[in-house]
Design an enzyme around this catalytic site. Structure first.
Site, PDB file in Angstrom:
ATOM      1  N   LYS A 126      39.564  27.848  49.705  1.00 36.77           N
ATOM      2  CA  LYS A 126      38.679  28.921  49.238  1.00 36.77           C
ATOM      3  C   LYS A 126      38.062  28.543  47.888  1.00 36.77           C
ATOM      4  CE  LYS A 126      38.822  33.912  48.277  1.00 36.77           C
ATOM      5  NZ  LYS A 126      39.697  35.103  48.189  1.00 36.77           N
TER       6      LYS A 126
ATOM      7  N   SER B 180      38.322  39.029  50.912  1.00 43.25           N
ATOM      8  CA  SER B 180      37.321  38.124  50.404  1.00 43.25           C
ATOM      9  C   SER B 180      37.430  36.697  50.942  1.00 43.25           C
ATOM     10  CB  SER B 180      37.393  38.088  48.877  1.00 43.25           C
ATOM     11  OG  SER B 180      38.647  37.602  48.450  1.00 43.25           O
TER      12      SER B 180
ATOM     13  N   SER C 196      42.994  40.176  50.600  1.00 40.45           N
ATOM     14  CA  SER C 196      41.971  39.172  50.907  1.00 40.45           C
ATOM     15  C   SER C 196      42.391  37.975  51.732  1.00 40.45           C
ATOM     16  CB  SER C 196      41.336  38.664  49.615  1.00 40.45           C
ATOM     17  OG  SER C 196      40.340  39.560  49.203  1.00 40.45           O
TER      18      SER C 196
END
Ligand code: GLN
Length: 479
Positions: A78, A153, A177
């Protein structure tokens, strides 16, 4: 070529010389080139770094040397997690050209264990969001239903695993997330206890909540990745010295007679009927596995969203003060220093990040601190106490991961409150610091995935993984 590689599959193929690490990475890059233009899940590819790593692995194979646990496994990271020499944008314009001078500990450990980093994944700006629509680089599409969001997210990290563009990925979880995008994309996704995995090199959103964790195609692989990244790191004083058990051995332990708490508060109004049906069937499956289901109460659950959005925004407003155009990333020049700050932050941050900085500054300001921030901290303790009380009676807690299935792109962007409410079942465990996993729990009307969440006691990751593994093996993804 097998579409769905697993960690063991990769290892066996390498050891049997059916494929080299270099060929495997090239194959993944080919798939990425084919699918990423539509999915928008990868922001940056790190081909050179991947090449250096695959050369190392192939040399080990050629020399007949023992292979490390993640040898040749293609992974994605990420874009809020620092990677030396590779752009790390946090999904923000303010860091659009930022290249970290060091690796996050989790990244360093993955690579030391032989993993091949393919690239960096799209996410909501500074990990603030539940749909990936807050990225400055455009939304990610859900590979299972392209008119829908992948969750957020860590939307990119979930999408690449679900689409077979990486064998596993790292996401981050502050209020859901990792777990919620895992649920939306139909892949298992785990947040360890606060302190289980070092945060060194994770670009901070809310430091008392942020955690790094794995997403993969099955629970065994989630366990294998967690194994590698977990454990004390002298660079993060909040990382625990508690020993890391052998998760993969723990996976095989029988789940019979384990006591599973079903908290009434997680099954109230606002839950989609399709999700409810799947979760109830999933819970029944645990009963068939011989577990004991126990109704429990977690009375402070209703306050979790408000508490989370006070504490998370307070910490974010402080953490994001460092983006001032002087030290990192974007600078919009002006004659006066103050105007430079204003213009840089005005141009560099997106609407959601600005909203949170304003909210967080407000709840911390003199006159409001006691009413909001301090009160929030007190309620956080009560929520943690709910979990402690529950774990005095049960071994784990079962809940839905999200009250709704993956929603349509654009459906909630004008209504931040609706978006915040989607975090209702995940933020509790974040505030309490406990570990939690989301495991695929059937498809609603045969199409959109539902996710079952399993919470464990602090540092009880092994128990959480063990239950998730048993559930998966019993056909949980198809209930
Ligand atoms: N959706 C939550 C938020 O917007 C959680 C985000 C996260 O876990 N990083 O804050």
């Amino acid at each position: 070529m097998t579409a769905n590689w697993t960690i063991d599959g990769v290892k066996e193929a390498l050891a049997a010389k059916k494929i080299s690490a270099r060929e495997l990475a090239a194959d993944f890059y080919k798939r990425i080139e084919a699918r990423n233009p539509e999915l928008n899940a990868f922001l940056t590819l790190s081909k050179e770094r991947a090449r250096r790593q695959t050369d190392k692995i192939d040399a080990l194979v050629a020399g007949g040397k023992p292979l490390p646990p993640l040898a040749g496994v293609p992974v994605a990271i990420k874009d809020v997690i620092s990677t030396r020499g590779i752009k790390t944008t946090c999904g923000s314009k303010i860091l659009q050209n930022y290249i970290p001078p060091y690796d996050a500990t989790a990244v360093e450990r993955l690579e030391a264990a032989g993993a091949v980093i393919l690239g960096k994944t799209n996410c909501d700006e500074f990990a603030m969001g539940s749909s990936n629509e807050n990225s400055a680089y455009g939304p990610v599409k859900n590979p299972l239903a392209q008119d829908r969001v992948p969750g957020g997210s860590s939307g990119g990290s979930a999408a690449v695993v679900a689409a077979g563009l990486a064998v596993a990925s790292l996401g981050t979880d502050t209020g859901g997330s990792i777990r919620q995008p895992g649920s939306f994309c139909g892949v298992p996704a785990m947040m360890g206890s606060y302190g289980r995995v070092s945060r060194y090199g994770l670009i901070a959103f809310a430091s008392s909540l942020d955690r790094i964790g794995p997403l993969a195609t099955n629970v065994e692989d989630v366990a294998a990745i967690l194994q590698v990244i977990a454990g004390r790191d002298p660079h993060d004083s909040t990382s625990t010295t508690a020993p890391v058990p052998d998760y993969r051995t723990e996976l095989e332990k029988p789940v019979k007679r384990l006591r599973l708490g079903i908290p009434k508060e997680y099954f109230g109004e606002g839950m989609d009927a399709g999700v409810r049906k799947k979760i109830e069937t999933g819970i029944e499956l645990f009963k068939k596995l011989g577990c004991q289901l126990i109704d429990i109460r977690m009375p402070h659950t209703d306050y979790a969203i408000a508490t989370y959005y006070i504490i998370a925004t307070a910490e974010a407003s402080s953490n994001l003060a460092r983006y001032d155009g002087v030290r990192y990333g974007l600078r919009v020049d002006d004659d006066s220093l103050l105007a430079m700050y204003r213009k840089t932050r005005g141009a560099g941050f997106g609407a959601e990040v600005k909203r949170r900085i304003v909210l967080g500054t407000y709840v911390l300001s003199a006159g409001y601190y006691d009413a909001y921030y301090l009160k929030g901290q007190k309620v956080r303790s009560l929520i943690a106490q709910d979990f402690r009380d529950a774990f005095a009676k049960v071994d784990a807690i079962l809940t839905p991961t999200s009250p709704v299935p993956p929603f349509k792109l654009g459906e909630r962007t004008d209504d931040p409150l609706q978006m915040y409410l989607a975090d209702i079942y995940t933020v509790t465990g974040s505030l309490a610091g406990v570990p939690g996993i989301s495991v695929p729990c059937g498809r609603i009307d045969g199409k959109l995935p539902a996710g079952l969440q399993i919470f464990g006691a602090p540092f009880g990751e092994a128990r959480v993984l063990q239950l998730a593994h048993a559930f998966e093996r019993a056909g949980g993804a198809a209930v």
